[in-house]
Design a protein around this motif. Structure first.
Motif, PDB file in Angstrom:
ATOM      1  N   MET A   1      22.490 108.644  12.807  1.00  9.07           N
ATOM      2  CA  MET A   1      22.521 107.756  11.657  1.00  9.07           C
ATOM      3  C   MET A   1      22.333 106.311  12.140  1.00  9.07           C
ATOM      4  O   MET A   1      23.000 105.870  13.062  1.00  9.07           O
ATOM      5  N   PRO A   2      21.416 105.529  11.520  1.00 10.22           N
ATOM      6  CA  PRO A   2      21.172 104.166  11.987  1.00 10.22           C
ATOM      7  C   PRO A   2      22.376 103.264  11.741  1.00 10.22           C
ATOM      8  O   PRO A   2      23.209 103.519  10.870  1.00 10.22           O
ATOM      9  N   THR A   3      22.456 102.188  12.536  1.00  7.07           N
ATOM     10  CA  THR A   3      23.527 101.205  12.389  1.00  7.07           C
ATOM     11  C   THR A   3      22.934  99.884  11.920  1.00  7.07           C
ATOM     12  O   THR A   3      21.706  99.687  11.940  1.00  7.07           O
ATOM     13  N   LEU A   4      23.816  98.966  11.504  1.00  5.83           N
ATOM     14  CA  LEU A   4      23.329  97.645  11.110  1.00  5.83           C
ATOM     15  C   LEU A   4      22.642  96.952  12.275  1.00  5.83           C
ATOM     16  O   LEU A   4      21.618  96.277  12.105  1.00  5.83           O
ATOM     17  N   GLY A   5      23.206  97.119  13.488  1.00  6.84           N
ATOM     18  CA  GLY A   5      22.591  96.516  14.660  1.00  6.84           C
ATOM     19  C   GLY A   5      21.187  97.036  14.897  1.00  6.84           C
ATOM     20  O   GLY A   5      20.269  96.281  15.258  1.00  6.84           O
ATOM     21  N   TYR A   6      20.989  98.345  14.693  1.00  6.30           N
ATOM     22  CA  TYR A   6      19.662  98.933  14.859  1.00  6.30           C
ATOM     23  C   TYR A   6      18.679  98.354  13.837  1.00  6.30           C
ATOM     24  O   TYR A   6      17.534  98.007  14.170  1.00  6.30           O
ATOM     25  N   LEU A   7      19.116  98.233  12.578  1.00  6.15           N
ATOM     26  CA  LEU A   7      18.224  97.692  11.546  1.00  6.15           C
ATOM     27  C   LEU A   7      17.854  96.245  11.846  1.00  6.15           C
ATOM     28  O   LEU A   7      16.720  95.823  11.606  1.00  6.15           O
ATOM     29  N   VAL A   8      18.803  95.476  12.380  1.00 11.87           N
ATOM     30  CA  VAL A   8      18.535  94.069  12.701  1.00 11.87           C
ATOM     31  C   VAL A   8      17.593  93.949  13.899  1.00 11.87           C
ATOM     32  O   VAL A   8      16.630  93.165  13.870  1.00 11.87           O
ATOM     33  N   ASP A   9      17.870  94.748  14.939  1.00 21.46           N
ATOM     34  CA  ASP A   9      17.139  94.576  16.204  1.00 21.46           C
ATOM     35  C   ASP A   9      15.836  95.367  16.279  1.00 21.46           C
ATOM     36  O   ASP A   9      14.869  94.904  16.888  1.00 21.46           O
ATOM     37  N   GLU A  10      15.813  96.547  15.663  1.00 19.19           N
ATOM     38  CA  GLU A  10      14.675  97.444  15.871  1.00 19.19           C
ATOM     39  C   GLU A  10      13.727  97.529  14.668  1.00 19.19           C
ATOM     40  O   GLU A  10      12.572  97.856  14.836  1.00 19.19           O
ATOM     41  N   ARG A  11      14.222  97.277  13.469  1.00 20.69           N
ATOM     42  CA  ARG A  11      13.355  97.388  12.288  1.00 20.69           C
ATOM     43  C   ARG A  11      12.879  95.994  11.892  1.00 20.69           C
ATOM     44  O   ARG A  11      13.368  95.368  10.951  1.00 20.69           O
ATOM     45  N   SER A  12      11.924  95.488  12.652  1.00 22.14           N
ATOM     46  CA  SER A  12      11.476  94.101  12.468  1.00 22.14           C
ATOM     47  C   SER A  12      10.861  93.876  11.096  1.00 22.14           C
ATOM     48  O   SER A  12      10.879  92.750  10.572  1.00 22.14           O
ATOM     49  N   GLU A  13      10.270  94.939  10.496  1.00 25.07           N
ATOM     50  CA  GLU A  13       9.636  94.753   9.194  1.00 25.07           C
ATOM     51  C   GLU A  13      10.640  94.398   8.097  1.00 25.07           C
ATOM     52  O   GLU A  13      10.275  93.849   7.054  1.00 25.07           O
ATOM     53  N   LEU A  14      11.931  94.675   8.341  1.00 28.17           N
ATOM     54  CA  LEU A  14      12.964  94.346   7.358  1.00 28.17           C
ATOM     55  C   LEU A  14      13.373  92.880   7.441  1.00 28.17           C
ATOM     56  O   LEU A  14      14.015  92.371   6.507  1.00 28.17           O
ATOM     57  N   GLN A  15      13.055  92.195   8.553  1.00 25.53           N
ATOM     58  CA  GLN A  15      13.385  90.780   8.752  1.00 25.53           C
ATOM     59  C   GLN A  15      14.848  90.521   8.376  1.00 25.53           C
ATOM     60  O   GLN A  15      15.177  89.643   7.575  1.00 25.53           O
ATOM     61  N   LEU A  16      15.721  91.298   8.990  1.00 24.38           N
ATOM     62  CA  LEU A  16      17.139  91.321   8.638  1.00 24.38           C
ATOM     63  C   LEU A  16      17.954  90.547   9.673  1.00 24.38           C
ATOM     64  O   LEU A  16      17.702  90.661  10.877  1.00 24.38           O
ATOM     65  N   ARG A  17      18.920  89.766   9.205  1.00 22.76           N
ATOM     66  CA  ARG A  17      19.805  89.016  10.102  1.00 22.76           C
ATOM     67  C   ARG A  17      21.222  89.032   9.516  1.00 22.76           C
ATOM     68  O   ARG A  17      21.418  89.044   8.305  1.00 22.76           O
ATOM     69  N   PHE A  18      22.216  88.994  10.426  1.00 21.45           N
ATOM     70  CA  PHE A  18      23.592  88.786   9.984  1.00 21.45           C
ATOM     71  C   PHE A  18      23.720  87.340   9.518  1.00 21.45           C
ATOM     72  O   PHE A  18      23.149  86.420  10.128  1.00 21.45           O
ATOM     73  N   SER A  19      24.486  87.113   8.466  1.00 24.57           N
ATOM     74  CA  SER A  19      24.616  85.766   7.920  1.00 24.57           C
ATOM     75  C   SER A  19      25.429  84.853   8.825  1.00 24.57           C
ATOM     76  O   SER A  19      25.204  83.648   8.851  1.00 24.57           O
ATOM     77  N   GLU A  20      26.375  85.441   9.575  1.00 28.68           N
ATOM     78  CA  GLU A  20      27.214  84.648  10.463  1.00 28.68           C
ATOM     79  C   GLU A  20      26.903  84.997  11.911  1.00 28.68           C
ATOM     80  O   GLU A  20      26.648  86.174  12.236  1.00 28.68           O
TER      81      GLU A  20
END
Length: 637
Positions: A1-20
């Motif tokens: 199951m993916p983690t938030l860290g994986y989505l931030v670091d590996e799924r670049s197309e999502l352009q996802l970042r933690f707010s803090e």
């Protein structure tokens, strides 16, 4: 199951970042699903976040988080925490800590909800759910395959000298790794391949003193290790060490943990320790999790090595025992295992340390479905302390999660029933679920015109109504010992007093409920006649307890492929006339009668009685809004 860290670091197309910037602890948060909510839905109050744990909320905004939007976001954070969501993501033109207001950050930190931002178009997220579900399926299949392989290595006797070697060799093959089992005093107990001691001896020797240094040294050399004590409660426990040239994922880690527990059992048997059932308990726990995930076929495969044929059933029943406190659970679980044996799956609930869950498959050899119910009830009643139990009705084995929810609902009803055992929420008396103060005040308001009569006449009229509302005047007269004309006169006078058409189903339901409420023994503090008008019928039956009861009752109809709810609604709409309902539904009268007979059998309600008619009509009204149940005289008042 993916983690938030994986989505931030590996799924670049999502352009996802933690707010803090200090959100590192949230990187390992698992994401089980994703839902998208628009700003319009958020502000319109249509964002009812009741999703499974681990769901990630993507909020698409057209403007910043301020004013009404900020207030709605803050309210949503509370819902996210309640349902253990993975976090909240908002769309934004650019990543900035100020995307969320300071107050929102404070609330999120307090609730431990990660806040993230994305600059990607929402369309970039369209395939995320599909990818998550694919990962979950692959993970589940791999876990089942590994656990099944591990269970197949269970020896006939734990003291079998070759058991530890066979399990170690299988684990080395499954993980393509070096595997070593060793003990501080007894040395190497098992190894696979033969080179494992040379690879892992240094790590095992120095692990206790400097674990971080050992881990860093080996990973620096391209080797990834896991060391697990076979008996964590002992300081001199034997250790399972595993080394591979690739990182271990979550499935590998769990398999190592399960293997360590099984090896620990084998080791204990060699040394004369008890506890050979622990591995079987782990297998049962995994089986239960698979059933709760709606995967009975995989659950059967896992259990086949422990209890062949146990889950080879089309239906099952769930019992949930609340032991009152966590320290009573183990003793009660052992008693359950002794009483039930191999006829059911007994699991220590993984989410509540007071609960024991029993999954009872219902086989063809027990057509009456009596099963273990009597024995488990006796066990609960004879247990010391505040033990309680809730049970489900018969459900298809693929619907074990639904059966579990029904059993939990039944357990919650033990308080209002003042009974430690409730089997199936749908069997609860509706009146027991109502607030006694509000219910009696409402009922007295309904019956006020009748109760204004002399006491003897009022009592006589209410007794007549209980029977005559669902029977012919002739049959009611025989039951009451009076002429049918007398019955007709009493019913007619009651209808005039109450301003009700007693030929209508809705009037029968309203009056029948009022009569049942006033028939109960009066509780201290409950108002007498003449009290102030209170609430409507909708308010009286609009609470969460009644909704759970109504859903459990109507859920019993869901297993039938015919639209039984629609038949019921048409039948009630046409005042319980089969002929009119058949014409409306374009069905034959025989088909409608067959549907109604099925409904009676499945729900345990006799539609020819006032109580049965009342329960079905109110359940439908609560869940679907049809039929509507109003009382014009009270509404006008």
């Amino acid at each position: 199951m993916p983690t938030l860290g994986y989505l931030v670091d590996e799924r670049s197309e999502l352009q996802l970042r933690f707010s803090e910037p200090n959100a590192g602890p949230y990187a390992d948060t698992k994401v089980a699903a994703m839902v998208v909510v628009s700003e319009e839905e958020l502000l319109g109050g249509r964002c009812d976040f009741a999703q499974p744990p681990g769901t990630l909320l993507l909020l698409t905004l057209t403007s910043g988080i301020q004013g009404a939007t900020a207030a709605a976001v803050d309210r949503t954070l509370t819902a996210l925490a309640k349902y253990r969501a993975a976090g909240m993501v908002v769309t934004t033109p650019e990543h900035h800590v100020a995307t969320y207001p300071r107050a929102t950050h404070a609330i999120a930190r307090n609730l431990r909800i990660p806040l993230l931002t994305t600059t990607a178009d929402p369309a970039a997220w369209d395939t995320l759910n599909e990818g998550i579900q694919a990962c979950r399926r692959q993970y589940a299949e791999r876990q089942v395959e590994n656990l099944a392989g591990l269970l197949h290595r269970l020896p006939t006797q734990l003291a079998d000298d070759s058991a530890m070697d066979r399990i170690t060799m299988w684990l080395a093959d499954a993980l393509e790794a070096q595997v070593l089992v060793s003990d501080p005093k007894r040395g190497v107990l098992a190894a696979a391949p033969k080179t494992a001691p040379a690879h892992l001896a240094h790590a095992v020797i120095t692990q206790a003193a400097e674990p971080d240094r050992v881990q860093a040294e080996m990973e620096g050399a391209g080797v990834h290790t896991r060391l697990v004590a076979l008996t964590p409660t002992r300081t001199d426990s034997a250790v399972l060490a595993v080394a591979a040239d690739r990182p271990f994922d979550q499935a590998d880690a769990r398999l190592i943990q399960h293997a360590a527990k099984l090896l620990g059992l084998v080791d204990q048997a060699h040394r004369g320790y008890e506890g050979a059932a622990r591995s079987a308990r782990e297998a049962r726990s995994v089986t239960y999790q698979l059933l709760m995930n709606g995967e009975p076929a995989k659950a059967q495969r896992v259990m086949e090595g422990l209890a062949p044929g146990l889950l080879a059933a089309d239906e099952a029943r769930i019992y949930v025992i609340d032991c009152g406190s966590a320290d009573r659970r183990e003793e009660t679980a052992h008693r359950c295992e002794a009483v039930v044996g191999e006829r059911a799956l007994i699991v220590r609930c993984p989410t509540d340390d007071r609960h024991i869950v029993i999954v009872e498959p219902l086989h063809d050899t027990d057509p009456a479905g009596v099963g273990i119910a009597g024995e488990v009830q006796h066990l609960v009643l004879s247990s010391a302390g505040s033990h309680r139990m809730g049970g489900s009705s018969r459900r298809p084995i693929a619907l074990v999660p639904t059966a579990y929810e029904e059993a939990i609902a039944a357990l919650s009803f033990t308080d209002c029933r003042h009974d430690p055992i409730v089997l199936a929420a749908s069997t609860i008396n509706l009146v027991d679920l109502l607030d006694p103060l509000a219910a009696r005040a409402w009922a007295l308001r309904v019956l006020a015109p009748i109760r204004s009569l002399p006491a003897a006449q009022a009592k006589e009229m209410e007794r007549t109504l209980r029977i005559a509302l669902t029977q012919s005047h002739t049959a009611a007269g025989r039951a009451l010992g009076v002429h049918r004309n007398t019955v007709a006169q009493r019913v007619s006078r009651a209808a005039d007093l109450l301003a009700l058409d007693l030929g209508q189903v809705q009037s029968k339901v309203v009056l029948g409920l009022a009569l049942d409420i006033t028939a109960l023994a009066e509780e201290p503090g409950v108002p007498h006649e003449g009290g102030p008008p209170v609430g409507t019928l909708d308010e009286l039956v609009g609470g969460p307890r009644v909704r759970v009861w109504a859903e459990a009752l109507l859920d019993l109809l869901a297993a039938d492929r015919r639209d039984l709810k629609r038949t019921l609604q048409a039948w009630l709409h046409h005042e319980a006339r089969v002929e009119a309902a058949a014409r409306d539904l374009s069905l034959s009268e025989l088909t409608v009668r067959t549907h109604l007979k099925t409904i009676e059998q499945v729900t345990g309600r006799d539609l020819a009685t006032l109580a049965g008619l009342r329960d079905i009509a109110i359940a439908l009204s609560v869940c679907t809004g049809i039929p509507t149940l109003t009382y014009a005289r009270l509404a006008a008042a």
